[in-house]
Design a protein around this motif. Structure first.
Motif, PDB file in Angstrom:
ATOM      1  N   TRP A   4      31.632  34.774  82.660  1.00  0.00           N
ATOM      2  CA  TRP A   4      32.175  34.561  83.994  1.00  0.00           C
ATOM      3  C   TRP A   4      33.596  34.017  83.885  1.00  0.00           C
ATOM      4  N   ARG A   5      34.511  34.642  84.650  1.00  0.00           N
ATOM      5  CA  ARG A   5      35.911  34.217  84.663  1.00  0.00           C
ATOM      6  C   ARG A   5      36.370  33.998  86.101  1.00  0.00           C
ATOM      7  N   LEU A   6      37.213  32.989  86.281  1.00  0.00           N
ATOM      8  CA  LEU A   6      37.789  32.699  87.584  1.00  0.00           C
ATOM      9  C   LEU A   6      38.976  33.614  87.829  1.00  0.00           C
ATOM     10  N   ASN A   7      38.946  34.322  88.953  1.00  0.00           N
ATOM     11  CA  ASN A   7      40.032  35.233  89.301  1.00  0.00           C
ATOM     12  C   ASN A   7      41.242  34.470  89.833  1.00  0.00           C
ATOM     13  N   GLU A   8      41.025  33.680  90.858  1.00  0.00           N
ATOM     14  CA  GLU A   8      42.029  32.787  91.428  1.00  0.00           C
ATOM     15  C   GLU A   8      41.330  31.505  91.856  1.00  0.00           C
ATOM     16  N   LEU A   9      42.096  30.440  92.045  1.00  0.00           N
ATOM     17  CA  LEU A   9      41.506  29.203  92.519  1.00  0.00           C
ATOM     18  C   LEU A   9      40.894  29.408  93.899  1.00  0.00           C
ATOM     19  N   GLY A  10      39.684  28.889  94.086  1.00  0.00           N
ATOM     20  CA  GLY A  10      39.009  29.047  95.361  1.00  0.00           C
ATOM     21  C   GLY A  10      37.523  28.818  95.219  1.00  0.00           C
ATOM     22  N   ASP A  11      36.762  29.166  96.260  1.00  0.00           N
ATOM     23  CA  ASP A  11      35.313  28.981  96.223  1.00  0.00           C
ATOM     24  C   ASP A  11      34.688  29.906  95.186  1.00  0.00           C
ATOM     25  N   PRO A  12      33.662  29.416  94.467  1.00  0.00           N
ATOM     26  CA  PRO A  12      33.058  30.214  93.386  1.00  0.00           C
ATOM     27  C   PRO A  12      32.561  31.585  93.828  1.00  0.00           C
ATOM     28  N   ALA A  13      31.925  31.663  94.992  1.00  0.00           N
ATOM     29  CA  ALA A  13      31.361  32.934  95.439  1.00  0.00           C
ATOM     30  C   ALA A  13      32.434  33.987  95.651  1.00  0.00           C
ATOM     31  N   PRO A  58      43.374  30.593  86.782  1.00  0.00           N
ATOM     32  CA  PRO A  58      42.745  31.893  86.538  1.00  0.00           C
ATOM     33  C   PRO A  58      42.330  32.055  85.077  1.00  0.00           C
ATOM     34  N   GLY A  59      41.143  32.632  84.884  1.00  0.00           N
ATOM     35  CA  GLY A  59      40.606  32.802  83.539  1.00  0.00           C
ATOM     36  C   GLY A  59      39.630  31.718  83.135  1.00  0.00           C
TER      37      GLY A  59
END
Length: 323
Positions: A4-13, A58-59
């Motif tokens: 799992w990688r974060l695309n941009e800062l924000g809510d997980p869903a 991100p990432g």
């Protein structure tokens, strides 16, 4: 390998993505681990949003506490075996395989499940440090616990009871109230039925509590401070409901201490403490002295939903993702 990688800062869903990447290899002094279970906590949500003390972007891969089996040993690793189940602390757990320094993994005793082992590091180490090292809790003292059905709250009930204290738990709704009763809390107050619970706590504690364990903050903190007894200790654990402004004149008048609990920072000050805490807590889990109550585990594919449910306060106990 999926991770799992974060695309941009924000809510997980909205911002977490499940992607395929090449599996890592252990370098010297490290091990490769097939992840079996990952414990999630509110700081994981804050890191996704960019609101935590440790900044991310991100990432980023959430998941700060994990358990799995060793799949490969790097050079110079001794004292560990392939196939051995270990627990470990460190971000990036929401992946099918991870590498980790061998010195930072802790063998899991027989009879302790991967889910239980993954539920221990943050909540139980934080709470052990809070009650023993910061509050100096003594047998026979009273402990007020807010957010008592959450991950840290349930840990506080079990560890305070193990230390011989009397627990007063604040939780909301039938399900959460029943959970903390099952954990053995001596007094349980439903804040939905009794929004102003200060008088009830004072009565249950004989005028005021010796220790308060508050992971909620916000307006709840101001109710907590009104429950403090003479020469007591108010532990600041977290701020799920926001950061309150502290009225220091009240602390002076009742001669109580407001005590900060930053367990993560304590590890840098006392490098050996994590190993000592983890070994003690895993032994307690094997003996049945502590047993983290688990919210129904989420599948790995549903990890973003798990974090969002945690953010939206839809869960109770410890949130765990299983592989």
């Amino acid at each position: 390998m999926r991770i799992w990688r974060l695309n941009e800062l924000g809510d997980p869903a909205e911002q977490l993505r499940l992607v395929d990447e090449e599996a890592p290899s252990p370098g010297p002094g490290a091990v490769l681990i097939d992840v079996e279970a990952v414990g999630l906590a509110f700081p994981d949500v804050l890191q996704c949003r960019g609101q935590y003390q440790v900044k991310t972007g991100p990432g980023h891969t959430p998941g700060g506490e994990s358990c799995g089996r060793i799949a490969a040993l790097g050079d110079d690793v001794t004292g560990l075996e392939i196939g051995q189940r270990v627990a470990f602390l460190g971000s990036g757990g929401l992946a099918e395989q991870v590498t980790h320094p061998a010195a930072g993994v802790f063998p899991v005793p027989d009879g302790v499940s991967a889910e239980t082992a993954a539920a221990i590091p943050i909540n139980y180490c934080t709470t052990l440090y809070a009650l023993r090292d910061r509050a100096h809790l003594q047998a026979g003292e009273s402990v007020l616990i807010t957010g008592a059905a959450g991950g840290t709250g349930t840990a506080a009930i079990q560890l305070a009871k193990a230390m011989g204290a009397r627990t007063i738990a604040i939780a909301g709704g039938d399900t959460k109230v029943e959970l903390v009763r099952e954990l053995g809390a001596d007094v349980v107050i439903d804040h939905r039925e009794t929004p102003d619970w200060v008088d009830a706590v004072r009565e249950a504690s004989g005028g005021g509590v010796d220790v308060a364990y508050d992971p909620v903050g916000g307006d709840t903190f101001h109710q907590v401070r009104r429950c403090m007894g003479w020469d007591s200790r108010l532990l600041v654990i977290g701020f799920v409901a926001g950061i309150p402004e502290v009225k220091t004149n009240h602390a002076l008048l009742k001669s109580y201490s407001i005590v900060g609990v930053h367990w993560g920072a304590s590890l840098a000050k006392y490098p050996d403490s994590l190993g000592e805490q983890m070994r003690e807590l895993l032994e307690m889990a094997a003996a049945g002295t502590v047993a983290p109550p688990l919210y129904p585990p989420y599948a790995f594919e549903d990890a973003a939903t798990a974090l969002q449910d945690l953010a939206d306060r839809k869960t109770h106990g410890k949130v765990v993702v299983t592989l």
